[in-house]
Every structure is written in C-alpha cells, then in structure tokens.
Enzyme design. Structure first.
Site, PDB file in Angstrom:
ATOM      1  N   VAL A  46       8.885 -75.820  24.273  1.00 61.26           N
ATOM      2  CA  VAL A  46       8.918 -76.003  25.730  1.00 61.26           C
ATOM      3  C   VAL A  46       9.496 -74.769  26.445  1.00 61.26           C
ATOM      4  O   VAL A  46       9.956 -74.860  27.571  1.00 61.26           O
ATOM      5  CB  VAL A  46       9.716 -77.273  26.123  1.00 61.26           C
ATOM      6  CG1 VAL A  46       8.974 -78.534  25.709  1.00 61.26           C
ATOM      7  CG2 VAL A  46      11.120 -77.256  25.518  1.00 61.26           C
TER       8      VAL A  46
ATOM      9  N   ARG B  99     -16.391 -48.798   1.361  1.00 70.02           N
ATOM     10  CA  ARG B  99     -15.639 -48.236   0.228  1.00 70.02           C
ATOM     11  C   ARG B  99     -15.525 -46.713   0.230  1.00 70.02           C
ATOM     12  O   ARG B  99     -14.441 -46.171   0.265  1.00 70.02           O
ATOM     13  CB  ARG B  99     -16.190 -48.734  -1.123  1.00 70.02           C
ATOM     14  CG  ARG B  99     -16.010 -50.233  -1.295  1.00 70.02           C
ATOM     15  CD  ARG B  99     -17.068 -50.841  -2.148  1.00 70.02           C
ATOM     16  NE  ARG B  99     -18.369 -50.703  -1.531  1.00 70.02           N
ATOM     17  CZ  ARG B  99     -19.523 -50.915  -2.129  1.00 70.02           C
ATOM     18  NH1 ARG B  99     -19.540 -51.274  -3.389  1.00 70.02           N
ATOM     19  NH2 ARG B  99     -20.656 -50.776  -1.479  1.00 70.02           N
TER      20      ARG B  99
ATOM     21  N   GLY C 166      -0.060 -59.529  18.467  1.00 75.19           N
ATOM     22  CA  GLY C 166       1.135 -59.305  19.274  1.00 75.19           C
ATOM     23  C   GLY C 166       1.978 -60.553  19.190  1.00 75.19           C
ATOM     24  O   GLY C 166       1.628 -61.578  19.752  1.00 75.19           O
ATOM     25  N   HIS C 167       3.052 -60.498  18.419  1.00 76.07           N
ATOM     26  CA  HIS C 167       3.891 -61.688  18.238  1.00 76.07           C
ATOM     27  C   HIS C 167       5.224 -61.483  18.948  1.00 76.07           C
ATOM     28  O   HIS C 167       5.944 -60.531  18.677  1.00 76.07           O
ATOM     29  CB  HIS C 167       4.097 -61.958  16.740  1.00 76.07           C
ATOM     30  CG  HIS C 167       2.825 -62.324  16.038  1.00 76.07           C
ATOM     31  ND1 HIS C 167       2.706 -62.460  14.692  1.00 76.07           N
ATOM     32  CD2 HIS C 167       1.592 -62.592  16.538  1.00 76.07           C
ATOM     33  CE1 HIS C 167       1.463 -62.798  14.391  1.00 76.07           C
ATOM     34  NE2 HIS C 167       0.771 -62.876  15.496  1.00 76.07           N
TER      35      HIS C 167
ATOM     36  N   GLY D  96      -6.129 -67.136  19.356  1.00 75.97           N
ATOM     37  CA  GLY D  96      -4.952 -66.266  19.277  1.00 75.97           C
ATOM     38  C   GLY D  96      -3.961 -66.567  20.389  1.00 75.97           C
ATOM     39  O   GLY D  96      -4.213 -67.413  21.264  1.00 75.97           O
ATOM     40  N   ASP D  97      -2.802 -65.915  20.311  1.00 77.16           N
ATOM     41  CA  ASP D  97      -1.758 -66.052  21.332  1.00 77.16           C
ATOM     42  C   ASP D  97      -1.244 -67.484  21.466  1.00 77.16           C
ATOM     43  O   ASP D  97      -0.890 -67.925  22.558  1.00 77.16           O
ATOM     44  CB  ASP D  97      -2.273 -65.551  22.703  1.00 77.16           C
ATOM     45  CG  ASP D  97      -2.902 -64.188  22.583  1.00 77.16           C
ATOM     46  OD1 ASP D  97      -2.288 -63.314  21.957  1.00 77.16           O
ATOM     47  OD2 ASP D  97      -4.023 -63.995  23.105  1.00 77.16           O
TER      48      ASP D  97
ATOM     49  N   ARG E 298      -5.413 -63.034  30.380  1.00 79.25           N
ATOM     50  CA  ARG E 298      -6.155 -63.913  29.469  1.00 79.25           C
ATOM     51  C   ARG E 298      -6.987 -64.914  30.263  1.00 79.25           C
ATOM     52  O   ARG E 298      -6.560 -65.371  31.322  1.00 79.25           O
ATOM     53  CB  ARG E 298      -5.187 -64.658  28.560  1.00 79.25           C
ATOM     54  CG  ARG E 298      -4.424 -63.721  27.659  1.00 79.25           C
ATOM     55  CD  ARG E 298      -3.426 -64.462  26.777  1.00 79.25           C
ATOM     56  NE  ARG E 298      -2.642 -63.511  25.995  1.00 79.25           N
ATOM     57  CZ  ARG E 298      -1.347 -63.630  25.730  1.00 79.25           C
ATOM     58  NH1 ARG E 298      -0.670 -64.659  26.175  1.00 79.25           N
ATOM     59  NH2 ARG E 298      -0.734 -62.719  25.011  1.00 79.25           N
TER      60      ARG E 298
ATOM     61  N   ASP F 198       5.500 -76.852  28.371  1.00 78.24           N
ATOM     62  CA  ASP F 198       6.179 -76.743  29.670  1.00 78.24           C
ATOM     63  C   ASP F 198       5.279 -76.163  30.759  1.00 78.24           C
ATOM     64  O   ASP F 198       5.468 -76.453  31.946  1.00 78.24           O
ATOM     65  CB  ASP F 198       7.440 -75.868  29.532  1.00 78.24           C
ATOM     66  CG  ASP F 198       7.131 -74.529  28.894  1.00 78.24           C
ATOM     67  OD1 ASP F 198       6.595 -74.538  27.753  1.00 78.24           O
ATOM     68  OD2 ASP F 198       7.378 -73.484  29.518  1.00 78.24           O
TER      69      ASP F 198
ATOM     70  N   THR G  66      -0.069 -59.346  24.965  1.00 76.32           N
ATOM     71  CA  THR G  66       1.091 -58.610  24.462  1.00 76.32           C
ATOM     72  C   THR G  66       0.669 -57.217  23.999  1.00 76.32           C
ATOM     73  O   THR G  66       1.416 -56.258  24.090  1.00 76.32           O
ATOM     74  CB  THR G  66       1.683 -59.345  23.232  1.00 76.32           C
ATOM     75  OG1 THR G  66       1.694 -60.726  23.490  1.00 76.32           O
ATOM     76  CG2 THR G  66       3.084 -58.890  22.910  1.00 76.32           C
TER      77      THR G  66
ATOM     78  N   GLN H 105      -4.006 -63.430  15.049  1.00 72.18           N
ATOM     79  CA  GLN H 105      -5.141 -63.919  15.852  1.00 72.18           C
ATOM     80  C   GLN H 105      -5.230 -65.450  15.788  1.00 72.18           C
ATOM     81  O   GLN H 105      -4.218 -66.108  15.624  1.00 72.18           O
ATOM     82  CB  GLN H 105      -6.461 -63.260  15.404  1.00 72.18           C
ATOM     83  CG  GLN H 105      -6.524 -61.753  15.684  1.00 72.18           C
ATOM     84  CD  GLN H 105      -5.777 -60.921  14.669  1.00 72.18           C
ATOM     85  OE1 GLN H 105      -5.938 -61.096  13.478  1.00 72.18           O
ATOM     86  NE2 GLN H 105      -4.959 -60.004  15.129  1.00 72.18           N
TER      87      GLN H 105
ATOM     88  N   THR I 174      -2.516 -55.581  24.845  1.00 73.16           N
ATOM     89  CA  THR I 174      -3.307 -54.774  25.779  1.00 73.16           C
ATOM     90  C   THR I 174      -2.927 -55.005  27.239  1.00 73.16           C
ATOM     91  O   THR I 174      -3.377 -54.267  28.107  1.00 73.16           O
ATOM     92  CB  THR I 174      -4.804 -55.125  25.636  1.00 73.16           C
ATOM     93  OG1 THR I 174      -4.942 -56.538  25.902  1.00 73.16           O
ATOM     94  CG2 THR I 174      -5.317 -54.812  24.246  1.00 73.16           C
TER      95      THR I 174
ATOM     96  N   LYS J 194       2.642 -68.079  17.747  1.00 81.46           N
ATOM     97  CA  LYS J 194       2.979 -68.117  16.318  1.00 81.46           C
ATOM     98  C   LYS J 194       4.319 -67.459  16.035  1.00 81.46           C
ATOM     99  O   LYS J 194       5.066 -67.890  15.161  1.00 81.46           O
ATOM    100  CB  LYS J 194       1.887 -67.416  15.495  1.00 81.46           C
ATOM    101  CG  LYS J 194       0.566 -68.156  15.500  1.00 81.46           C
ATOM    102  CD  LYS J 194      -0.505 -67.417  14.735  1.00 81.46           C
ATOM    103  CE  LYS J 194      -1.022 -66.190  15.411  1.00 81.46           C
ATOM    104  NZ  LYS J 194      -1.838 -66.392  16.604  1.00 81.46           N
TER     105      LYS J 194
ATOM    106  N   ARG K  32      -4.041 -57.246  29.054  1.00 79.60           N
ATOM    107  CA  ARG K  32      -5.165 -57.812  29.795  1.00 79.60           C
ATOM    108  C   ARG K  32      -4.876 -59.251  30.223  1.00 79.60           C
ATOM    109  O   ARG K  32      -4.257 -60.007  29.468  1.00 79.60           O
ATOM    110  CB  ARG K  32      -6.425 -57.849  28.915  1.00 79.60           C
ATOM    111  CG  ARG K  32      -7.010 -56.494  28.634  1.00 79.60           C
ATOM    112  CD  ARG K  32      -8.254 -56.608  27.772  1.00 79.60           C
ATOM    113  NE  ARG K  32      -7.961 -56.990  26.405  1.00 79.60           N
ATOM    114  CZ  ARG K  32      -8.879 -57.194  25.461  1.00 79.60           C
ATOM    115  NH1 ARG K  32     -10.151 -57.078  25.752  1.00 79.60           N
ATOM    116  NH2 ARG K  32      -8.540 -57.513  24.242  1.00 79.60           N
TER     117      ARG K  32
HETATM  118  P1  IMP Z   1     -10.356 -56.652  17.678  1.00 81.39           P
HETATM  119  O1  IMP Z   1      -9.604 -57.506  16.714  1.00 81.39           O
HETATM  120  O2  IMP Z   1      -9.513 -55.626  18.360  1.00 81.39           O
HETATM  121  O3  IMP Z   1     -11.585 -56.047  17.055  1.00 81.39           O
HETATM  122  O4  IMP Z   1     -10.888 -57.589  18.858  1.00 81.39           O
HETATM  123  C1  IMP Z   1     -11.891 -58.585  18.640  1.00 81.39           C
HETATM  124  C2  IMP Z   1     -11.635 -59.807  19.509  1.00 81.39           C
HETATM  125  O5  IMP Z   1     -10.460 -60.461  19.045  1.00 81.39           O
HETATM  126  C3  IMP Z   1     -11.375 -59.479  20.978  1.00 81.39           C
HETATM  127  O6  IMP Z   1     -11.873 -60.558  21.754  1.00 81.39           O
HETATM  128  C4  IMP Z   1      -9.858 -59.466  21.076  1.00 81.39           C
HETATM  129  O7  IMP Z   1      -9.403 -59.739  22.376  1.00 81.39           O
HETATM  130  C5  IMP Z   1      -9.512 -60.571  20.098  1.00 81.39           C
HETATM  131  N1  IMP Z   1      -8.175 -60.440  19.501  1.00 81.39           N
HETATM  132  C6  IMP Z   1      -7.811 -59.620  18.499  1.00 81.39           C
HETATM  133  N2  IMP Z   1      -6.518 -59.799  18.184  1.00 81.39           N
HETATM  134  C7  IMP Z   1      -6.052 -60.751  18.994  1.00 81.39           C
HETATM  135  C8  IMP Z   1      -4.784 -61.407  19.131  1.00 81.39           C
HETATM  136  O8  IMP Z   1      -3.822 -61.138  18.400  1.00 81.39           O
HETATM  137  N3  IMP Z   1      -4.704 -62.348  20.113  1.00 81.39           N
HETATM  138  C9  IMP Z   1      -5.763 -62.702  20.874  1.00 81.39           C
HETATM  139  N4  IMP Z   1      -6.962 -62.137  20.765  1.00 81.39           N
HETATM  140  C10 IMP Z   1      -7.109 -61.168  19.840  1.00 81.39           C
END
Ligand code: IMP
Length: 434
Positions: free
Chosen positions: A416, A146, A42-43, A14-15, A309, A337, A303, A228, A305, A18, A307
């Site tokens: 870049v 379901r 998070g885009h 992810g990240d 990376r 870059d 983007t 993701q 949370t 995109k 947190r």
């Molecule tokens: P969840 O999708 O919130 O259940 O998280 C499961 C795992 O996927 C965790 O390690 C998250 O940090 C990661 N994750 C979920 N969505 C993204 C994203 O858009 N970018 C990066 N990591 C993601």
C-alpha cells in the site's frame, strides 16, 4: 524435490513493484540471482525513506548477508554496471566480489548493440517496438548468432577481446553505414573502454551456476529476481512487442544453471491496475482521464527511460494466463493505494473477438479483442497506513478477494506504499514473510 527457494516474477508488462518484494524476501536468502534481461529493468526499493533505483545489480545488494548473482541469462552491460557500482559505493553500500558475482558466460551489451537498437527503432517509424534503447534485443540476437557474441569472460582476455572487437566492428560499420548511413565506430576506443571494465569486474567473474548449485546443495536459499513482466516474454508475450529474453519462471533454470526442480515457490507480482511502456496491444488501456489519473497517482513514469506509462484497468484474463504459464503459487498485489478515490473499478474477466467470447487467452489475437468487464465498488479512504487486511475498507477487501477468485491463487502480500513497512501480510505461504 522440495525447495526453499523463491522466484519473484511480474505477471503484467513489467513495473509491478518487484523490487519491494524481492527486498523483503532477500532478508532471509543467501543468494539473489537475476536470470533475464539487463539494464532495461528498473527496480526501485525504498529503505528507511531512502530510494534506490537499480537496473542491473540485484536488489539483494542492500542486504548484508546476500551474495548477489548476475546469471548467464542476463544481458550484461558493463558500462551501466560500473556506474551502478560507483553510485552504490557513494552511498556507503558494499558491492564487491564478496557479495556480487557475474557469470563469465553472460552475454555483454556492447556499444554497437545500443547503436543498433536506436538506429533500428528510428528506421521502423510507426512500427517501432518502443524499446528502452539499452541494446537488449541486439545483444540477445548476437547470443543466438554466436560468432558475433561477446561474453563477460571475454572482457578479461585482452588479446582475444581486441581481435573480436576489430572483427565485429568491421562487420557492423559496414552494415550500419549501408542500412542507416551511420558514422563508423572506432574499435580501438571501444577496446580501451571495455578492457578497463574487464579489469574492474575481473574479481567478480565466476561460474555462477556452480555457486548456486553448491549453495542449494548446502540447503541455502536462493531468490530468483525476475525482470520485466510475463506479457513481455519473448515466447509467451505479445510478440513482437516484447523484450528478447525468457522472463517467466521458465527462464530461471536456463538463465542461471539450476535444475527446474529448484525454482521453488513462485510469487507472481501484480499491480492493482495495469501499465505498459512502449508499443503493443493493451486491451484494458484507458487512454483518457482515468488513465491519466492512475498515471499521476501511481507516479507511472519509467524508472529506466522516464517515459510516461500507458495505464488501464486490471486484466484478470491476461494475468491468469501469465500465472498459469509459470505455475505461480501465490500473488503479491502492489499499488493498491493508488486506486483510492475512484468511485467504480473495472476488472477485465475475458475477451471477445469477432463477437465471440474467447475460451482461452491467446496473446497472438490481442490486437482485435474487446474486454468483458466486471465492476467493483471503489473506496475513498487513504489506505497507505493500513498494516493488516482488517484495516482495509470493505470495498478494498472485496477487490482483493475478487482477484484471488479470478486467478485461483492466494494473494500473499499487499503493498500500500513504496516503503518496506507499507506491506500487509495476507495469505502468504512463504514462512519468512508471515
Ligand atoms: P527492450 O527490452 O528494451 O528491448 O524493450 C522491449 C519492450 O519491453 C518495450 O516495450 C519496453 O518498454 C519493454 N520493457 C523492457 N524492460 C522493461 C521493464 O523493466 N519494465 C517495463 N517494460 C519494459
């Protein structure tokens, strides 16, 4: 069948940037459709120096003639959706039924999903997945179960919505109290909040699969916006440290209701290095000053949370696997870059396990592997103003060439910098990107 559609997916965790590529292709698309995940994504798109961070609404919303679709495969969080709508309206961006539609069969993220995500992660302690706490896993669990699922179409059926909420909250209150000692939720308050969301989204609800199939039949282009990254895929990623949906290109038909033949050209996004948020194996991780420096240069903070990376070298072995699963046609390389100023670069070309080189990539054994690296020369120049491949320093060109060789695919675009203009058109076969 030929298709002029385009699918953009991430090949790492992810990240990968995109948002920027989706934004570029959206210009010539009639539809931009999300098919997986939800507000965990998070885009970020930068337009004329203005930054837009979108979680649920497709990046096509920033383009006049695009009809944006949240497909049936999306975990639809109406609370985030309504908040995002308001934020877009505040900035003068049009977001209404005419340019934004939500599948009636998308599963809804309800308050008990977010609560369960948090409670479950806390109780797991060191074994936690490190989720985004957006309720994604619990929502998809209920989809599979379901009888405890709520779909977007339910939000506009006040009577049945009330009954569903009463029944499900009754079950969840008992289980959460027994498992986690949690306070009970109030079904009446949840009903009021979610019925109000239903009123807001009612004009946008629809049979989005039919809309897309009709559009395709009329020769209009659909851009499928992945969320993701492939290594987080529920089936093909580093399970259990994955998200809960099918994020590769294989998820597009199921998550939108179009035939597999219409996935179109598949663009695989790769960052020039690797990042991961949350727990799980990451063989090329640099938990040291190199990783710290990549994090600071690349502003590698989530983007969604915020947190920090985890950062490391480019893993060609893992991304090659991800590209093969989706049948990626071409690559888009982002954040090149960020590597400026590093003397030497490392590219992982394979793994060793128990002293033996692995013949094929296997996400199930990633915990126990050691990386085999190629080295490449770094470059010191700032490349953020380069606009053609020839503008790049020789070492940067060689790095791109090496990636093309190792992944056996052309690099179509090179990014870049965050701005739309900071893009080098390289070997793309997508006509409108040339
Ligand atoms: P969840 O999708 O919130 O259940 O998280 C499961 C795992 O996927 C965790 O390690 C998250 O940090 C990661 N994750 C979920 N969505 C993204 C994203 O858009 N970018 C990066 N990591 C993601």
């Amino acid at each position: 069948m030929d298709s002029n559609n385009v699918t953009v997916i991430g090949l790492q965790w992810g990240d990968e940037g995109k948002g920027k590529v989706v934004d570029a292709i959206a210009r010539t698309s009639r539809y931009v459709a999300r098919y997986c995940g939800g507000a965990n994504a998070g885009h970020t798109v930068v337009v004329d120096g203005e930054t837009f961070a979108l979680h649920l609404i497709p990046c096509g919303i920033l383009h006049e003639n695009v009809l944006n679709i949240l497909g049936n495969g999306v975990a639809f969080d109406p609370a985030v959706f309504v908040e995002e709508l308001a934020a877009l309206h505040c900035r003068g961006v049009r977001a209404e039924a005419e340019n934004l539609r939500v599948s009636t069969t998308a599963n809804v993220v309800m308050p008990w999903h977010k609560l369960q995500d948090r409670l479950s992660e806390t109780s797991l302690g060191n074994s936690r997945i490190g989720t985004t706490a957006r309720g994604i896993g619990p929502c998809y669990s209920d989809k599979a179960n379901r009888s405890t699922a709520v779909r977007a179409g339910d939000l506009v059926q006040a009577e049945t919505l009330g009954e569903k909420i009463d029944r499900i909250v009754g079950i969840r209150n008992k289980t959460f109290a027994a498992l986690y000692g949690a306070e009970p939720m109030d079904p009446a308050a949840i009903f009021d909040e979610y019925a109000a969301y239903g009123e807001t989204i009612a004009p946008m609800l629809g049979n989005t699969g039919q809309i897309l199939r009709d559009g395709i039949a009329a020769g209009q282009r659909v851009l499928f916006e992945g969320g993701q990254g492939s290594m987080l895929d529920i089936d093909h990623g580093t399970f259990p440290f994955v998200t809960s949906s099918s994020v590769t290109a294989c998820g597009v038909p199921a998550g939108t209701g179009i035939p597999p033949s219409q996935v179109g050209t598949i663009i695989g996004l790769i960052k020039a290095y690797t990042t991961r948020v949350g727990a799980g194996p990451f063989p090329t991780e640099q938990d040291n000053e190199i990783g710290d420096s990549l994090r600071e240069r690349g502003r590698e903070y989530g983007t969604t949370t915020g947190r920090p990376r985890r950062c490391g070298w480019f893993d060609a072995f893992a991304t090659r696997y991800a590209a093969d699963i989706s049948g990626v046609n071409e690559l888009a390389l982002s954040l090149l870059d960020v590597l400026s100023g590093l003397d030497e670069l490392y590219i992982c070309t394979g793994y060793k396990c128990d002293g033996k080189t692995l013949g094929a990539f296997d996400p199930a054994v990633m915990d126990a592997v050691q990386c085999e690296y190629d080295t490449a020369s770094g470059w010191s120049e700032d490349i953020s103003n380069c606009r053609t491949f020839d503008d790049l320093p020789d070492a940067a060109k060689a790095y791109v060439d090496r990636i093309e060789t190792l992944l056996e695919r052309p690099v179509g675009l090179i990014s870049v910098g965050p701005d739309r203009l900071q893009t080098i058109v390289h070997h793309t076969q997508v006509e409108d990107l040339k």
